[in-house]
Write a protein that holds these residues in place. Structure first.
Motif, PDB file in Angstrom:
ATOM      1  N   GLU A 536       8.620 -12.560  18.877  1.00 31.94           N
ATOM      2  CA  GLU A 536       9.705 -12.240  17.954  1.00 31.94           C
ATOM      3  C   GLU A 536       9.173 -11.716  16.624  1.00 31.94           C
ATOM      4  OE1 GLU A 536      12.925 -14.888  17.061  1.00 31.94           O
ATOM      5  OE2 GLU A 536      12.998 -15.589  19.129  1.00 31.94           O
ATOM      6  N   ILE A 537       8.207 -12.445  16.074  1.00 31.15           N
ATOM      7  CA  ILE A 537       7.658 -12.058  14.771  1.00 31.15           C
ATOM      8  C   ILE A 537       6.916 -10.729  14.873  1.00 31.15           C
ATOM      9  CG2 ILE A 537       6.006 -12.686  12.969  1.00 31.15           C
ATOM     10  CD1 ILE A 537       6.680 -15.631  13.625  1.00 31.15           C
ATOM     11  N   ASP A 538       6.079 -10.593  15.897  1.00 27.85           N
ATOM     12  CA  ASP A 538       5.296  -9.362  16.054  1.00 27.85           C
ATOM     13  C   ASP A 538       6.192  -8.143  16.193  1.00 27.85           C
ATOM     14  OD1 ASP A 538       2.979 -10.802  15.915  1.00 27.85           O
ATOM     15  OD2 ASP A 538       2.515 -10.719  18.059  1.00 27.85           O
ATOM     16  N   ILE A 539       7.271  -8.269  16.952  1.00 28.64           N
ATOM     17  CA  ILE A 539       8.145  -7.129  17.229  1.00 28.64           C
ATOM     18  C   ILE A 539       9.099  -6.858  16.070  1.00 28.64           C
ATOM     19  CG2 ILE A 539      10.011  -6.327  18.734  1.00 28.64           C
ATOM     20  CD1 ILE A 539       8.504  -7.706  21.064  1.00 28.64           C
ATOM     21  N   LYS A 540       9.733  -7.910  15.539  1.00 29.18           N
ATOM     22  CA  LYS A 540      10.703  -7.715  14.458  1.00 29.18           C
ATOM     23  C   LYS A 540      10.041  -7.198  13.177  1.00 29.18           C
ATOM     24  CE  LYS A 540      14.164 -11.152  15.847  1.00 29.18           C
ATOM     25  NZ  LYS A 540      15.248 -10.196  16.118  1.00 29.18           N
ATOM     26  N   TYR A 541       8.840  -7.666  12.899  1.00 27.26           N
ATOM     27  CA  TYR A 541       8.181  -7.314  11.634  1.00 27.26           C
ATOM     28  C   TYR A 541       7.043  -6.315  11.842  1.00 27.26           C
ATOM     29  CZ  TYR A 541      10.757 -11.233   9.637  1.00 27.26           C
ATOM     30  OH  TYR A 541      11.757 -12.072   9.215  1.00 27.26           O
ATOM     31  N   GLU A 542       7.084  -5.596  12.972  1.00 26.95           N
ATOM     32  CA  GLU A 542       5.986  -4.703  13.337  1.00 26.95           C
ATOM     33  C   GLU A 542       5.633  -3.712  12.231  1.00 26.95           C
ATOM     34  OE1 GLU A 542       4.710  -2.203  17.300  1.00 26.95           O
ATOM     35  OE2 GLU A 542       6.815  -2.195  16.697  1.00 26.95           O
ATOM     36  N   GLY A 543       6.637  -3.053  11.658  1.00 23.64           N
ATOM     37  CA  GLY A 543       6.386  -2.058  10.612  1.00 23.64           C
ATOM     38  C   GLY A 543       5.755  -2.668   9.377  1.00 23.64           C
ATOM     39  N   TYR A 544       6.271  -3.825   8.952  1.00 24.50           N
ATOM     40  CA  TYR A 544       5.728  -4.497   7.764  1.00 24.50           C
ATOM     41  C   TYR A 544       4.297  -4.989   8.011  1.00 24.50           C
ATOM     42  CZ  TYR A 544      10.631  -4.590   6.323  1.00 24.50           C
ATOM     43  OH  TYR A 544      11.911  -4.235   5.988  1.00 24.50           O
ATOM     44  N   ILE A 545       4.068  -5.479   9.229  1.00 25.04           N
ATOM     45  CA  ILE A 545       2.725  -5.983   9.558  1.00 25.04           C
ATOM     46  C   ILE A 545       1.710  -4.844   9.560  1.00 25.04           C
ATOM     47  CG2 ILE A 545       1.336  -6.968  11.432  1.00 25.04           C
ATOM     48  CD1 ILE A 545       3.799  -8.685  12.155  1.00 25.04           C
ATOM     49  N   LEU A 546       2.094  -3.696  10.137  1.00 24.09           N
ATOM     50  CA  LEU A 546       1.182  -2.548  10.157  1.00 24.09           C
ATOM     51  C   LEU A 546       0.873  -2.066   8.746  1.00 24.09           C
ATOM     52  CD1 LEU A 546       2.610  -0.522  13.183  1.00 24.09           C
ATOM     53  CD2 LEU A 546       0.441  -1.777  13.080  1.00 24.09           C
ATOM     54  N   LYS A 547       1.883  -2.069   7.872  1.00 21.97           N
ATOM     55  CA  LYS A 547       1.650  -1.656   6.474  1.00 21.97           C
ATOM     56  C   LYS A 547       0.705  -2.628   5.783  1.00 21.97           C
ATOM     57  CE  LYS A 547       3.940  -0.529   2.108  1.00 21.97           C
ATOM     58  NZ  LYS A 547       2.960  -1.304   1.321  1.00 21.97           N
ATOM     59  N   ALA A 548       0.913  -3.934   6.006  1.00 24.47           N
ATOM     60  CA  ALA A 548       0.040  -4.932   5.386  1.00 24.47           C
ATOM     61  C   ALA A 548      -1.398  -4.765   5.880  1.00 24.47           C
ATOM     62  CB  ALA A 548       0.547  -6.338   5.703  1.00 24.47           C
ATOM     63  N   LYS A 549      -1.552  -4.431   7.157  1.00 25.80           N
ATOM     64  CA  LYS A 549      -2.903  -4.228   7.697  1.00 25.80           C
ATOM     65  C   LYS A 549      -3.566  -2.993   7.095  1.00 25.80           C
ATOM     66  CE  LYS A 549      -2.396  -6.659  12.096  1.00 25.80           C
ATOM     67  NZ  LYS A 549      -2.345  -6.557  13.577  1.00 25.80           N
ATOM     68  N   ARG A 550      -2.781  -1.946   6.857  1.00 24.38           N
ATOM     69  CA  ARG A 550      -3.350  -0.751   6.218  1.00 24.38           C
ATOM     70  C   ARG A 550      -3.797  -1.064   4.796  1.00 24.38           C
ATOM     71  NH1 ARG A 550       1.043   1.908   8.846  1.00 24.38           N
ATOM     72  NH2 ARG A 550       2.270   1.850   6.914  1.00 24.38           N
ATOM     73  N   ASP A 551      -2.961  -1.803   4.070  1.00 16.09           N
ATOM     74  CA  ASP A 551      -3.322  -2.186   2.705  1.00 16.09           C
ATOM     75  C   ASP A 551      -4.574  -3.071   2.707  1.00 16.09           C
ATOM     76  OD1 ASP A 551      -1.133  -0.812   1.835  1.00 16.09           O
ATOM     77  OD2 ASP A 551       0.139  -2.590   1.581  1.00 16.09           O
ATOM     78  N   ALA A 552      -4.623  -3.980   3.671  1.00 12.69           N
ATOM     79  CA  ALA A 552      -5.767  -4.886   3.752  1.00 12.69           C
ATOM     80  C   ALA A 552      -7.050  -4.133   4.085  1.00 12.69           C
ATOM     81  CB  ALA A 552      -5.502  -5.968   4.798  1.00 12.69           C
ATOM     82  N   LYS A 553      -6.929  -3.056   4.855  1.00 12.07           N
ATOM     83  CA  LYS A 553      -8.116  -2.278   5.212  1.00 12.07           C
ATOM     84  C   LYS A 553      -8.767  -1.677   3.973  1.00 12.07           C
ATOM     85  CE  LYS A 553      -9.790   1.495   8.116  1.00 12.07           C
ATOM     86  NZ  LYS A 553     -10.601   2.102   7.030  1.00 12.07           N
TER      87      LYS A 553
END
Length: 619
Positions: A536-553
């Protein structure tokens, strides 16, 4: 001669000692009182905002706190469930006696670990390298590494009213010689202050005048190893009451009697867990403050008065407590007090928690200026791990800020320092959507396995969980729902937007109100509850998670730029004066760490980047 000596048997010391022993190092743990190992001198609870996720991280790395908290909890409660997954966290009300007993059994039966009931008076070092300790009885014990986890016991004083009494928590002895020995080694210490509220007899409280605070009716646990918990109908209740105008007047009338305001306290107190008199001064406009009534143990008739910490004289404390609804006739079992103690400046620590001045000397817990059992345990675990890795001539384990709250905690301490008891908060983490309660194992269990702290069997179960998540994600892509599907009638009946065209189950799950539990009747396979929540979390927040990972990179890229240890910042042209001073004091290991130092601005980082490029060309 042993490999590692750990001084202090609190939450930091326990995790440090267990980690070292489990990593096959001959370990000696010193405690002034074996019966006080893993004691809870303040609040009888584990977890809470950010802290609960730290406990999950400790478990994923192979630590013990999560298992102990699960096994001895009186109540389980998931906090912030009406908010996003980035701030949801578990808190348990602990049985303080059962928790202590559990940890003592683990420590005393651990292979490679000796426990010695003795006060350590001095850390021994030679030529800038630690070599052991001096016991109070005059015996010198030698080791390759020493981890100091002395908590609030160094030169500590109990403060009540105008009285200062040399003592550790719970009237345990303090040690004055240890902090002096650290100063003799060139290590800077400073005074901090914390406190604890009164305990009253549970049987003397009229709970009918308070608000009931039940736990959560769900299976909740810190450890992925926990298979059963105390049933919901057997869990203890907590209660809520409030201060009132009468309480506030009593406090205001007696402010000059408080150790905090009489001039007796020299140390700086905690900003996020202040005494009740401090709350009234800081928030003078508030008409009332929450006070939680929490049971301490099934074996005790005592209730912890959460939020009512004070250093007022005993007679004033009685008046204050008796002014609260439900506590008008309460009997005080133990009075509140403030405690002042020595801590070291954490800017003297490397990101591994090794001291910069004395090789192979590590510090962890409240000695580093933190507050809280969880922050202490996380540091203790990391200090133990890194001490062992260094003795084995291996690369250290330094957790990044996007990997763990433990990484945020340690990076804040060694990069920014602290002048007050540091408390970990979700707001301190830039990437808290990545640092969730549900994914601690995915972030850290591989490290625990590589270190030998996670068994092969446990790691295999974790790998199977990952496979189940990925398989179910792929399966949800194959399931199609159309406007004629039975699920459309369910959506319509419950007031949700109907399907206008065909969608996959995965696409449907992205809708805010759709859950895996709702989809389950329309799927032809069962999905484990833990896997469902993760999906649920991975799918619902997929866009936000990908953005956070880009920022973290971007942060990771900066952390991969290693700074030479021999830089003389005074010789770097165009650096601001403040940046030169701060960089010289912290001596950051990477460009990323340099960028997080207070007072070092982006222009300074740009100047530093040019300097490094010029230096590289000359080389």
């Amino acid at each position: 001669m042993v490999d590692v000596i750990v001084i202090g048997g609190g939450h930091a010391g326990v995790e440090a000692a267990l980690a070292c022993a489990r990593m096959k190092k001959k370990t000696l743990l010193y405690s002034m009182n074996i019966d006080m190992i893993a004691s809870m001198p303040c609040n009888p609870s584990v977890g809470g905002p950010a802290k609960g996720i730290v406990v999950r991280e400790i478990d994923a790395l192979g630590g013990e706190m999560g298992k102990a908290a699960d096994a001895t909890a009186l109540q389980f409660k998931m906090l912030n469930t009406n908010k996003g997954p980035g701030v949801q966290c578990l808190r348990v009300q602990s049985d303080k006696l059962a928790y202590k007993k559990y940890m003592q059994d683990v420590v005393l039966s651990c292979e490679n670990l000796e426990v010695r009931e003795m006060c350590v008076e001095k850390v021994l070092a030679e030529n800038g390298k630690v070599k052991g300790v001096l016991q109070k009885d005059g015996h010198e014990e030698y080791s390759q590494a020493v981890i100091v986890t002395s908590g609030t016991y160094m030169s500590s004083c109990i403060l009540v009213g105008h009285t200062s009494t040399p003592s550790g928590p719970d009237q345990e002895p303090t040690t004055n010689a240890l902090s002096q020995s650290l100063r003799d080694l060139g290590i800077t210490t400073f005074r901090l202050k914390t406190g604890t509220p009164a305990r009253v007899k549970t049987s003397s409280i009229d709970f009918s005048k308070t608000e009931v605070q039940p736990g959560s009716d769900a299976f909740l646990a810190f450890s992925t190893e926990t298979k059963s918990i105390r049933p919901f109908d057997k869990q203890a209740l907590c209660y809520l009451t409030y201060t009132n105008a009468k309480t506030h007047q009593i406090i205001r009338d007696n402010l000059d009697k408080s150790a905090m305001y009489s001039g007796l306290v020299k140390g700086v107190g905690p900003r996020y867990c202040p005494s009740i008199e401090d709350k009234l001064v800081r928030f003078a406009d508030k008409e009332r403050h929450q006070i939680f009534l929490e049971p301490e143990s099934e074996q005790l008739d005592t209730t912890y008065i959460q939020g009512f910490s004070t250093s007022m004289p005993h007679d004033v404390q009685e008046d204050m407590l008796h002014s609260l609804a439900g506590l008008e006739h309460c009997e005080i079992e133990k009075y509140a007090y403030a405690i002042e103690y020595d801590a070291i400046d954490p800017l003297q620590c490397k990101p591994t928690l090794e001291n910069k001045l004395v090789e192979n000397l590590y510090t962890a817990g409240q000695i580093n200026g933190t507050s809280g059992y969880e922050e202490a345990a996380g540091q203790g675990l990391m200090a133990g791990i890194n001490a062992c890795l260094k003795l084995d001539h291996k690369a250290p384990l330094i957790l990044h800020r996007d990997e763990a709250y433990i990484g945020v905690l340690i990076d804040d301490l060694v990069t920014k320092g602290t002048q007050e008891p540091y408390r970990l908060l979700t707001s301190r983490a830039e990437y808290r959507l990545l640092l969730r309660h549900d994914n601690a194992d995915q972030r850290l269990m591989s490290y625990g396995h590589e270190l030998g702290l996670i068994s092969e069997e446990r790691y295999a179960r974790y790998k199977q969980k990952l496979k189940d998540i990925e398989d179910t994600k792929a399966y949800l892509e194959t399931v199609r729902f159309t406007p004629k599907s039975e699920i459309n009638m369910f959506l319509k009946a419950n007031g949700y937007d109907e399907l206008k065209e065909g969608v996959s189950a995965r696409e449907l799950l992205k809708r805010p109100n759709v859950t895996m539990y709702m989809l389950m009747p329309y799927l032809d396979r069962k999905v484990d509850a833990e896997v469902s929540r993760q999906l649920e979390i991975d799918i619902k927040y997929e866009g936000y998670i990908l953005k956070a990972k880009r920022d973290a990179k971007h942060l990771r890229d900066m952390d991969n730029v290693v700074l030479p240890t021999d830089i003389c910042y005074d010789e770097v042209a165009n650096l601001s004066l403040e940046a030169r001073q701060k960089l010289a004091k912290v001596m950051p290991l990477t460009m990323g760490q340099a960028s997080r130092i207070s007072g070092v601005n982006p222009a300074d980082i740009a100047v530093l980047a040019v300097y490094l490029e010029q230096r590289k060309r000359k080389a």
